[in-house]
Design a protein around this motif. Sequence first.
Motif, PDB file in Angstrom:
ATOM      1  N   LYS A  77      19.075 -10.371  28.382  1.00 27.86           N
ATOM      2  CA  LYS A  77      17.530  -9.253  28.358  1.00 27.86           C
ATOM      3  C   LYS A  77      16.682  -8.726  26.775  1.00 27.86           C
ATOM      4  O   LYS A  77      17.388  -8.453  25.872  1.00 27.86           O
ATOM      5  CB  LYS A  77      18.221  -8.061  29.252  1.00 27.86           C
ATOM      6  N   GLY A  79      13.077  -8.007  28.011  1.00 27.98           N
ATOM      7  CA  GLY A  79      11.588  -7.087  28.300  1.00 27.98           C
ATOM      8  C   GLY A  79      10.889  -8.086  28.827  1.00 27.98           C
ATOM      9  O   GLY A  79      10.852  -9.015  28.565  1.00 27.98           O
ATOM     10  N   THR A  82       7.876  -9.956  26.568  1.00 28.13           N
ATOM     11  CA  THR A  82       8.166 -11.209  26.031  1.00 28.13           C
ATOM     12  C   THR A  82       8.516 -11.718  26.913  1.00 28.13           C
ATOM     13  O   THR A  82       8.213 -13.512  27.535  1.00 28.13           O
ATOM     14  CB  THR A  82       9.247 -11.083  25.269  1.00 28.13           C
ATOM     15  N   LYS A 187       7.987  -1.895  25.541  1.00 36.80           N
ATOM     16  CA  LYS A 187       8.816  -2.370  26.316  1.00 36.80           C
ATOM     17  C   LYS A 187       8.930  -1.946  27.365  1.00 36.80           C
ATOM     18  O   LYS A 187       8.701  -0.672  27.719  1.00 36.80           O
ATOM     19  CB  LYS A 187       9.731  -2.542  25.191  1.00 36.80           C
ATOM     20  N   GLY A 188       9.705  -2.474  28.642  1.00 33.50           N
ATOM     21  CA  GLY A 188      10.193  -2.127  29.866  1.00 33.50           C
ATOM     22  C   GLY A 188       9.013  -1.451  30.378  1.00 33.50           C
ATOM     23  O   GLY A 188       7.859  -2.159  30.447  1.00 33.50           O
ATOM     24  N   PHE A 191       5.336  -0.621  29.180  1.00 31.55           N
ATOM     25  CA  PHE A 191       3.992  -1.974  28.954  1.00 31.55           C
ATOM     26  C   PHE A 191       3.341  -2.619  30.257  1.00 31.55           C
ATOM     27  O   PHE A 191       1.982  -2.631  29.443  1.00 31.55           O
ATOM     28  CB  PHE A 191       5.492  -3.421  29.285  1.00 31.55           C
ATOM     29  N   GLU A 227      14.697   5.341  30.950  1.00 31.36           N
ATOM     30  CA  GLU A 227      12.848   4.917  31.202  1.00 31.36           C
ATOM     31  C   GLU A 227      11.668   5.759  31.169  1.00 31.36           C
ATOM     32  O   GLU A 227      10.952   5.793  30.806  1.00 31.36           O
ATOM     33  CB  GLU A 227      12.733   3.736  32.422  1.00 31.36           C
ATOM     34  N   GLU A 230      11.279   7.130  27.813  1.00 34.27           N
ATOM     35  CA  GLU A 230      10.469   6.469  27.263  1.00 34.27           C
ATOM     36  C   GLU A 230       8.839   6.588  28.358  1.00 34.27           C
ATOM     37  O   GLU A 230       7.978   5.935  26.890  1.00 34.27           O
ATOM     38  CB  GLU A 230      10.555   5.089  27.310  1.00 34.27           C
TER      39      GLU A 230
END
Length: 242
Positions: A77, A79, A82, A187-188, A191, A227, A230
């Motif tokens: 994993k 992200g 990417t 990220k996550g 994003f 999450e 984040e």
Amino acid sequence: MEAAAGGKRAYSIIVPTYNERLNVALIVYLIFKHLPDVNFEIIIVDDGSPDGTQDIVKQLQEVYGEDRILLRARPRKLGLGTAYLHGLKHAWGEFVVIMDADLSHHPKYLPSFIRKQKETGADVVTGTRYVKNGGVHGWNLMRKLTSRGANVLAQTLLQPGASDLTGSFRLYKRDVLEDLISSCVSKGYVFQMEMIVRATRKGYHIDEVPITFVDRVFGISKLGGSEIVEYLKGLVYLLLTT
């Protein structure tokens, strides 16, 4: 398959996967069902799923052809951003669709995305739960309130020019997607929010299609408390930097 095969507009559908053995065959079948006259390929970017997802994709290649189903695996994993970038490296489409493999994004909406882009010339067409004829199915009241609250907070602080910031069912012009990914640092789940905010700040034309988001039928949701933390950090970051 060439991008201009048959003189049709070409679409690359990038589907990141992790432990989606129970869903990937159905999502592929439904894409083919709802896009019978569209020139497209499906790029599965699998992040080293231990459940045998890649084995199922290889079987699908035998059915539909390796030119229509591309498996572009990664070792672990790494992200969402990417994953899309990895898929783009192997895509031939002038337009790129990104969608989840867990059936929360129903392929029946894909013709609406394509039609909207053709009608408006939009750089980005995003699915939204928060307009007329959009919605959510399968969430409890607390999750609905959390999602709506997070979206309202982001709308108030960032003025993004789109009604649904965290959705990940979108169609992009290829060069626009490449530009946005190169500009994003999140990220996550943050994003997706950053992609829309950056698109607005860069002056790209964003249009919307109402969708009903359906909670995954098979498998385990990958959204958790970390999450959400984040997301809040990302919101502050975007407020300060965009």
